[in-house]
Enzyme design. Sequence first.
Site, PDB file in Angstrom:
ATOM      1  N   CYS A  80       0.871  -1.176   0.000  1.00 22.10           N
ATOM      2  CA  CYS A  80       0.000   0.000   0.000  1.00 22.10           C
ATOM      3  C   CYS A  80       0.905   1.222   0.000  1.00 22.10           C
ATOM      4  O   CYS A  80       1.581   1.493   0.996  1.00 22.10           O
ATOM      5  CB  CYS A  80      -0.914   0.004   1.224  1.00 22.10           C
ATOM      6  SG  CYS A  80      -1.897   1.520   1.370  1.00 22.10           S
ATOM      7  N   GLY A  81       0.939   1.930  -1.110  1.00 15.94           N
ATOM      8  CA  GLY A  81       1.849   3.057  -1.226  1.00 15.94           C
ATOM      9  C   GLY A  81       1.522   4.208  -0.308  1.00 15.94           C
ATOM     10  O   GLY A  81       2.415   4.787   0.338  1.00 15.94           O
ATOM     11  N   ARG A 224      -9.490  -3.114  -4.572  1.00 18.48           N
ATOM     12  CA  ARG A 224      -9.817  -4.467  -4.121  1.00 18.48           C
ATOM     13  C   ARG A 224      -9.823  -4.514  -2.596  1.00 18.48           C
ATOM     14  O   ARG A 224      -8.898  -4.047  -1.945  1.00 18.48           O
ATOM     15  CB  ARG A 224      -8.779  -5.447  -4.675  1.00 18.48           C
ATOM     16  CG  ARG A 224      -8.991  -6.891  -4.275  1.00 18.48           C
ATOM     17  CD  ARG A 224      -7.950  -7.802  -4.894  1.00 18.48           C
ATOM     18  NE  ARG A 224      -6.597  -7.525  -4.424  1.00 18.48           N
ATOM     19  CZ  ARG A 224      -5.544  -8.301  -4.684  1.00 18.48           C
ATOM     20  NH1 ARG A 224      -5.680  -9.386  -5.437  1.00 18.48           N
ATOM     21  NH2 ARG A 224      -4.351  -7.983  -4.225  1.00 18.48           N
ATOM     22  N   CYS A 232      -5.275   5.690  -4.055  1.00 17.42           N
ATOM     23  CA  CYS A 232      -4.583   4.409  -3.944  1.00 17.42           C
ATOM     24  C   CYS A 232      -3.156   4.647  -4.413  1.00 17.42           C
ATOM     25  O   CYS A 232      -2.922   4.941  -5.597  1.00 17.42           O
ATOM     26  CB  CYS A 232      -5.279   3.354  -4.795  1.00 17.42           C
ATOM     27  SG  CYS A 232      -4.390   1.776  -4.865  1.00 17.42           S
TER      28      CYS A 232
END
Length: 330
Positions: A80-81, A224, A232
């Site tokens: 997860c950036g 997702r 995101c």
Amino acid sequence: MVELLKVHGSLNAFFILDQTKLTHPLTDPELVAFTRKITDPATGILGGADGVLVVNQPTRAGAVAEMRVINADGSEASMCGNGLRTVARYVAERDQLTDFKIDTMNASLRVRQQDDFAAGVPAFAVEISPVKFANTALPYENLGHQRLIDDLVPELLPGLRFTAIAVPNPHLISFVSKEELAGDDLGELGHRLNTANPYFTDGVNVNFAHILGHNSLFVRTFERGVGFTNACGTGMSATSLAFALTHPDQADFDKPLNVYNPGGMVKTIVHHQQGQYWIELIGNATFTHTLELSEEALHQADLSQVNNINETGEQTNYQQFVAGLPKLDF
């Protein structure tokens, strides 16, 4: 008592749980139960969140910590950036570091403190890699392609071209008009590909992007395990790479791209070095609240025991930063 942090990167919101400070780390079923409870908008704390970022001891040589990402639905993301930026800041302040590596599911990734994005808006740069294009890396099947790079895919939607990239989270990307960005197709496709379907059997993050100009994008993501999210980080990174690959006259390698999202803006830099692609994601790492919970209540996911909830004041600074961004009519 255990201190938790409520944090966000581009309004992609999380709680940070540092398990290295626990007498007994949570089991995986306990992590799932706790995450589902605290992130739920109805039953959670502070309006819920997109997931919980778990800080553990490192698992690889050279790293100083490990980050696990538990989504709101209890599934685990490989990366997860946006979350990594906030964990990078947390570890940097905990251990007095500015340039180091954090383990994720698939790789140890370099993170670096950056100049503040704006007054009172701390920023970090994080490495997004490894990058893979093969259908087996995402995975997908029954689409007639071993890889998708700016291809028509009638099984998904008519008229749109798609690129599929794993970074390592799986991402499906399409560059669309303003009208398409504002329409219903993203939500419908995101829902379809993240329930039982013959194409992306493990689900996929779906990104619609609109090109604003040279080295400038707006990205909206159906994530997702989450659904629509304000931003995101891996999605914006994968979309930046797809932008540079499919629109070389409008996007440059090794130069900053401005990537706007419903939660604000980040910068990305797309690299190709020694035959490998990787992306640098640069953006805010904002801490909005601190809160406390006993370790026993943590194991039991008993949120009635949460106390000492305090605002940091950083959200006001972030809102001022966003207010100063160019106005986009999306």
